[in-house]
Write an enzyme that holds these catalytic residues in place. Structure first.
Site, mmCIF file in Angstrom:
data_model
loop_
_atom_site.group_PDB
_atom_site.id
_atom_site.type_symbol
_atom_site.label_atom_id
_atom_site.label_comp_id
_atom_site.label_asym_id
_atom_site.label_seq_id
_atom_site.Cartn_x
_atom_site.Cartn_y
_atom_site.Cartn_z
ATOM 1 N N ASP A 1 0.845 -1.193 0.000
ATOM 2 C CA ASP A 1 0.000 0.000 0.000
ATOM 3 C C ASP A 1 0.883 1.247 0.000
ATOM 4 O O ASP A 1 2.034 1.213 0.425
ATOM 5 C CB ASP A 1 -0.883 0.038 1.252
ATOM 6 C CG ASP A 1 -1.879 -1.113 1.275
ATOM 7 O OD1 ASP A 1 -2.156 -1.684 0.208
ATOM 8 O OD2 ASP A 1 -2.355 -1.422 2.383
HETATM 9 N N1 URA Z 1 -1.300 -5.912 3.736
HETATM 10 C C1 URA Z 1 -1.763 -4.665 3.765
HETATM 11 O O1 URA Z 1 -2.813 -4.398 4.343
HETATM 12 N N2 URA Z 1 -1.058 -3.701 3.152
HETATM 13 C C2 URA Z 1 0.110 -3.942 2.522
HETATM 14 O O2 URA Z 1 0.716 -3.015 2.000
HETATM 15 C C3 URA Z 1 0.588 -5.258 2.504
HETATM 16 C C4 URA Z 1 -0.122 -6.231 3.111
#
Ligand code: URA
Length: 241
Positions: A104
């Protein structure tokens, strides 16, 4: 066999226009012979190619470890936001690079960037059971009930069932709000959604390993390095179940 200019572009010698100029100017030799036609066909593996007298060390694929900072998109290109590919220093740039598995925008840590689709598939496919480990800071305590839920496989509100995961209290942080999460799949916002099912918010998330490959502690945030053969192998060592 591929066009000489295409091979040089793929090896980050320069843009298409730049390498065409180099070739026309006589700076490029193939098996000792100066070649001035950009369209000249070469075997990039078998032929000896030199640019301004320097041998071209051809590699079809590249594998890069990035310590991804928060605030950067895990994408190859985006019209508005900065991407992890934009962040690569010029020496690492090549056509066809992509992040193998998205983090993310606000997630930090270990990201692999490559141009090898099969490698990325093997690393990411849940069927291959390559563990991904995250450090998650939460807005509340971790309970035994949560640990059990993760073990059984969290079910999202829409009925999607996650594969079993592992939730551990980070022993380095006795405040019990820091967890180590191990999963072997990569659903959208997976870790955040797994905690949301347990009524907890993730306030900070960082990926620390993929398989047995750990984020290099000496790699500053936003920096990258090339993976060694051993690094690549270690991704596929250490399967989960
Ligand atoms: N899980 C998440 O919620 N975000 C990420 O960036 C990676 C795994």
């Amino acid at each position: 066999m591929d066009r000489l200019d295409k091979i040089l572009v793929s090896q980050n010698v320069g843009s298409r226009k730049e390498v065409q100029k180099l070739i026309k100017d006589g700076a490029v030799c193939v098996n000792g012979e100066c070649i001035r036609q950009p369209q000249h066909k070469v075997n990039a593996v078998a032929d000896d190619i030199t640019v301004s007298g320097q041998p071209l060390l051809y590699s079809k694929y590249v594998y890069i470890m990035m310590n991804k900072p928060a605030g950067v998109l895990s994408a190859s290109n985006d019209k508005r936001a900065e991407t992890v590919i934009d962040l690569l220093p010029k020496d690492f740039q090549r056509p066809g690079l992509f992040p193998a598995g998205r983090l993310d925008k606000d997630t930090e840590g270990l990201l692999i960037i490559t141009n090898d689709g099969e490698f990325a598939h093997n690393m990411l496919s849940p069927k291959k059971h390559v563990e991904k480990k995250y450090i998650a800071e939460l807005d509340g305590e971790i309970t035994d009930d949560m640990i059990e839920k993760f073990e059984q496989g969290i079910v999202f509100a829409d009925g999607t069932r996650c594969l079993p995961g592992k939730l551990e209290i980070d022993s380095k942080n006795p405040a019990k709000t820091t967890a180590v999460v191990t999963i072997c799949e990569g659903k959208f916002h997976q870790v955040k959604k797994m905690f949301a099912v347990c009524g907890k918010n993730v306030v900070h998330l960082k990926r620390i390993s993929i398989g047995n490959l750990y984020l290099d502690g000496n790699l500053p945030i936003g920096s990258c390095k090339t993976l060694s053969e051993l690094d690549k192998l270690s991704i596929f060592m250490g399967k989960m179940y």
